[in-house]
Design a protein around this motif. Structure first.
Motif, PDB file in Angstrom:
ATOM      1  N   LEU A 147      39.584  34.172  39.626  1.00  0.00           N
ATOM      2  CA  LEU A 147      40.753  35.419  39.105  1.00  0.00           C
ATOM      3  C   LEU A 147      41.866  36.042  40.560  1.00  0.00           C
ATOM      4  CD1 LEU A 147      38.296  37.779  37.460  1.00  0.00           C
ATOM      5  CD2 LEU A 147      40.234  36.178  36.524  1.00  0.00           C
ATOM      6  N   ARG A 148      43.016  36.017  40.284  1.00  0.00           N
ATOM      7  CA  ARG A 148      43.925  36.005  40.753  1.00  0.00           C
ATOM      8  C   ARG A 148      44.310  37.920  41.070  1.00  0.00           C
ATOM      9  NH1 ARG A 148      46.816  31.286  38.846  1.00  0.00           N
ATOM     10  NH2 ARG A 148      46.203  32.256  37.276  1.00  0.00           N
ATOM     11  N   VAL A 149      43.957  38.177  41.822  1.00  0.00           N
ATOM     12  CA  VAL A 149      44.235  40.401  41.516  1.00  0.00           C
ATOM     13  C   VAL A 149      45.375  40.507  42.966  1.00  0.00           C
ATOM     14  CG1 VAL A 149      42.789  42.607  42.311  1.00  0.00           C
ATOM     15  CG2 VAL A 149      41.546  40.575  41.379  1.00  0.00           C
ATOM     16  N   LEU A 150      46.190  41.927  42.084  1.00  0.00           N
ATOM     17  CA  LEU A 150      47.058  42.079  42.631  1.00  0.00           C
ATOM     18  C   LEU A 150      46.910  43.448  43.518  1.00  0.00           C
ATOM     19  CD1 LEU A 150      50.300  42.297  43.346  1.00  0.00           C
ATOM     20  CD2 LEU A 150      50.883  43.150  41.877  1.00  0.00           C
ATOM     21  N   LEU A 151      46.782  43.999  44.420  1.00  0.00           N
ATOM     22  CA  LEU A 151      46.283  45.326  45.105  1.00  0.00           C
ATOM     23  C   LEU A 151      47.642  46.383  45.215  1.00  0.00           C
ATOM     24  CD1 LEU A 151      42.322  44.776  47.034  1.00  0.00           C
ATOM     25  CD2 LEU A 151      43.112  45.586  44.664  1.00  0.00           C
ATOM     26  N   VAL A 152      47.785  47.515  45.002  1.00  0.00           N
ATOM     27  CA  VAL A 152      49.236  47.744  44.991  1.00  0.00           C
ATOM     28  C   VAL A 152      48.492  49.257  45.451  1.00  0.00           C
ATOM     29  CG1 VAL A 152      51.239  48.165  43.838  1.00  0.00           C
ATOM     30  CG2 VAL A 152      50.237  46.369  42.683  1.00  0.00           C
ATOM     31  N   ASP A 153      48.935  49.693  46.565  1.00  0.00           N
ATOM     32  CA  ASP A 153      49.071  51.068  46.903  1.00  0.00           C
ATOM     33  C   ASP A 153      49.540  51.482  48.291  1.00  0.00           C
ATOM     34  OD1 ASP A 153      46.844  53.059  48.062  1.00  0.00           O
ATOM     35  OD2 ASP A 153      45.834  52.944  46.491  1.00  0.00           O
ATOM     36  N   ASP A 154      50.080  51.954  48.718  1.00  0.00           N
ATOM     37  CA  ASP A 154      50.989  52.628  49.704  1.00  0.00           C
ATOM     38  C   ASP A 154      49.483  52.975  50.609  1.00  0.00           C
ATOM     39  OD1 ASP A 154      50.259  55.282  48.495  1.00  0.00           O
ATOM     40  OD2 ASP A 154      51.707  56.474  50.344  1.00  0.00           O
TER      41      ASP A 154
END
Length: 270
Positions: A147-154
Motif C-alpha cells: 500500500l502507498r500512503v500519503l501523510l499530510v500534516d504540517d
C-alpha cells in the motif's frame, strides 16, 4: 493485575515530576502495577540528561515543570535522534486546546488526567506499548506492504510519529506533504491507496483537502483517515460531510486506529 504486572517487568520509565509528594504517589502506583524500573527527576533539563545516559521506554511527565513546560520537553526529544521515538505520556489536569495542541502535534502518546489511579496508569502505559510496539496485523487479507500512503500534516514530528505507528502495522511506502495544497499537487500525478491527514494546517486545511479529493481529484474513492486534535463538533461534522472515511483523535488510540484502518481498507477491497 498479575498479567499487567508481568508485562511491565522490563519496562523502563522516566518520571518527570517537580513535586516530591506527587512523585511519591505516582511511584507507589507504579509499584502497584509492577513497574519497578522507575527513575524520577524534577525538571526538563534533568530528564534530557538522564535520557541521554540511559534511554527509557516511556516518559511520564507533568505539563508544568520549573524550567520548561512539558510541551517543550517532548519537542526537544523529537529533535534528538537518540530520543525522537521515545514514548511520551503527559500528566495534566489541563483541558484547554491551546495548551495541549502543541504537545499533541509533537507526538504525544497519551494524556493522564489528574488525579489518576493505578488502573488508569496501567491502561495508559499498555496502550502506549501497544501503539509503539512490534508489528501487528490487521484483520483482513490486504497486503499492507504494497500500500502507498500519503501523510499530510504540517508538523514533521507528527508525521514521523504517525509513520512509525503505521510502519508497525506493516505499511512501508509513504509520501509526505506539509498541508492540503502540497498533497493536492502530489495527488495530481501520484496514485495512493490511503491518505492520512491532519485537520488544522496552513494553506489548505483538512476539510478543504478532503472536499478536493472527493469532488475534483481523479482518485475520489481513496480511503481518507483524519488524525486530529480538533474538538469542535461543527468542524468535525463538516469533515464527515465532506467524505472522510474515518476520524481518529490525537493522541492515537491503538485499537481505534486498528479498527478504522481495517474497516476502511476492507471496504476498499470489496
Amino acid at each position: 493485575m498479575t498479567n499487567i504486572s508481568s508485562r511491565f517487568e522490563s519496562t523502563r520509565l522516566l518520571l518527570v515530576e517537580p513535586s516530591a509528594l506527587q512523585a511519591k504517589i505516582i511511584q507507589r502506583e507504579c509499584e502497584e502495577i509492577g513497574l519497578t524500573h522507575v527513575h524520577t527527576v524534577g525538571s526538563a533539563a534533568e530528564a534530557l540528561e538522564t535520557m541521554r545516559v540511559e534511554r527509557p521506554d516511556v516518559v511520564l511527565s507533568a505539563l508544568y515543570l520549573p524550567d520548561l513546560p512539558g510541551t517543550e520537553l517532548v519537542a526537544a526529544m523529537r529533535t534528538d535522534l537518540r530520543l525522537e521515538d521515545v514514548a511520551f505520556i503527559l500528566i495534566s489536569s489541563e483541558t484547554r486546546p491551546q495548551a495541549l495542541d502543541p504537545v499533541r502535534q509533537a507526538g504525544l502518546c497519551g494524556i493522564l488526567p489528574k488525579p489518576f489511579n493505578a488502573s488508569q496508569l496501567a491502561k495508559a502505559i499498555s496502550r502506549t506499548l501497544d501503539l509503539l510496539g512490534t508489528r501487528r496485523d490487521l484483520d483482513n487479507d490486504i497486503d499492507l506492504e504494497e500500500l502507498r500512503v500519503l501523510l499530510v500534516d504540517d508538523s514533521p514530528n507528527a508525521r514521523k510519529f504517525i509513520r512509525r505507528i503505521l510502519s508497525n502495522l506493516g505499511l512501508q511506502h509513504f509520501i509526505e506533504a506539509n498541508n492540503g495544497r502540497e498533497a493536492m499537487a502530489l495527488l495530481a500525478d501520484t496514485m495512493v491507496d490511503l491518505i492520512v491527514t491532519d485537520y488544522n494546517m496552513p494553506e489548505m486545511d483538512g476539510r478543504e483537502f478532503v472536499e478536493y479529493v472527493r469532488t475534483r481529484s481523479w482518485q475520489q474513492a481513496v480511503p481518507i483517515l483524519m488524525v486530529t486534535s480538533e474538538s469542535d463538533a461543527g468542524r468535525l461534522a463538516a469533515v464527515e460531510e465532506a467524505g472522510v472515511s474515518g476520524i481518529c483523535d490525537k493522541p492515537l488510540e491503538p485499537e481505534m486506529l486498528l479498527d478504522l484502518l481495517s474497516n476502511m481498507l476492507q471496504r476498499e477491497s470489496d
